[in-house]
Scaffold this active site. Structure first.
Site, PDB file in Angstrom:
ATOM      1  CG  HIS A   8      -1.530  -1.201   0.911  1.00 56.94           C
ATOM      2  ND1 HIS A   8      -2.245  -1.308   2.326  1.00 56.94           N
ATOM      3  CD2 HIS A   8      -2.538  -1.472   0.468  1.00 56.94           C
ATOM      4  CE1 HIS A   8      -3.840  -2.608   2.124  1.00 56.94           C
ATOM      5  NE2 HIS A   8      -3.371  -2.667   1.563  1.00 56.94           N
ATOM      6  CE  LYS A  39     -14.044  -6.095   3.687  1.00 55.38           C
ATOM      7  NZ  LYS A  39     -12.327  -6.196   2.370  1.00 55.38           N
ATOM      8  NE  ARG A  82      -3.262  -7.769  -4.522  1.00 55.78           N
ATOM      9  CZ  ARG A  82      -3.780  -8.163  -3.159  1.00 55.78           C
ATOM     10  NH1 ARG A  82      -3.212  -8.655  -1.901  1.00 55.78           N
ATOM     11  NH2 ARG A  82      -4.873  -8.069  -3.686  1.00 55.78           N
ATOM     12  CB  SER A 107      -4.141  -6.924   5.191  1.00 54.84           C
ATOM     13  OG  SER A 107      -4.189  -5.725   4.322  1.00 54.84           O
TER      14      SER A 107
END
Ligand code: PNS
Length: 161
Positions: free
Chosen positions: A17, A41, A90, A128
């Site tokens: 990030h 979440k 990514r 993460s």
């Protein structure tokens, strides 16, 4: 004046990030890191903790602002008068989800364009979620997150192991 938003959960912020934040901030006048505070979440870190970690690790970047948002990203873009959404890509596996989000957002707010930065090689497989899994087993996360916040991540798991 070009203002962009880099949105995400940042639970917690990773070196991947931070790499995108650094690179994107060099391309725009102001970069707002938008930290999602939606109820869906349950994150490991509270919204205040995520904002505070991001502020700490981006302290040296004068055109970067850290703000939390809830609701739709396109509404946050309207409120902040941002015209670009930045996302990191990514691997190919990110693409479908990102394309869906970018196209939906552009239908909801045609003034906003999504721009993708490819992740640097070192961070192509970093997330993460991976960081949390490694930390939960007491593994070494120093190569994955800014060193200033390593201890805060381990603290979340101390006593749980
Ligand atoms: O990096 P993340 O955690 O996958 O970020 C996802 C994020 C925050 C960019 C996305 O969930 C989002 O924008 N949420 C806000 C709600 C919204 O606008 N949803 C419609 C997107 S199509």
């Amino acid at each position: 004046m070009i203002r962009a938003i880099y949105p995400g959960s940042f639970d917690p912020v990773t070196l991947g990030h931070l790499d995108i934040i650094r690179r994107a901030s060099q391309k725009v006048d102001e970069l707002i890191v938008g930290v999602l505070n939606n109820g869906g979440k349950t994150p490991l870190f509270s919204i205040d903790e995520r904002v505070s970690m991001l502020k700490e690790v981006t302290g040296g970047l004068s055109n970067v602002k850290i703000l939390s948002f809830s609701g739709l990203l396109v509404d946050f873009a309207r409120q902040t008068e941002a015209t670009i959404v930045v996302r990191g890509l990514r691997a190919i596996s990110d693409f479908e989800y990102e394309l869906q989000m970018a196209q939906t957002n552009s239908i909801l707010n045609s003034e906003v364009d999504t721009m993708f930065l490819t992740a640097s090689n070192d961070y192509s497989y970093l997330s993460s979620t991976t960081v949390k899994e490694i930390a939960s087993f007491g593994g070494n996360i120093e190569k994955f997150v800014p060193k200033e916040i390593c201890s805060r991540i381990y603290e979340k798991y101390s006593g749980k192991r």
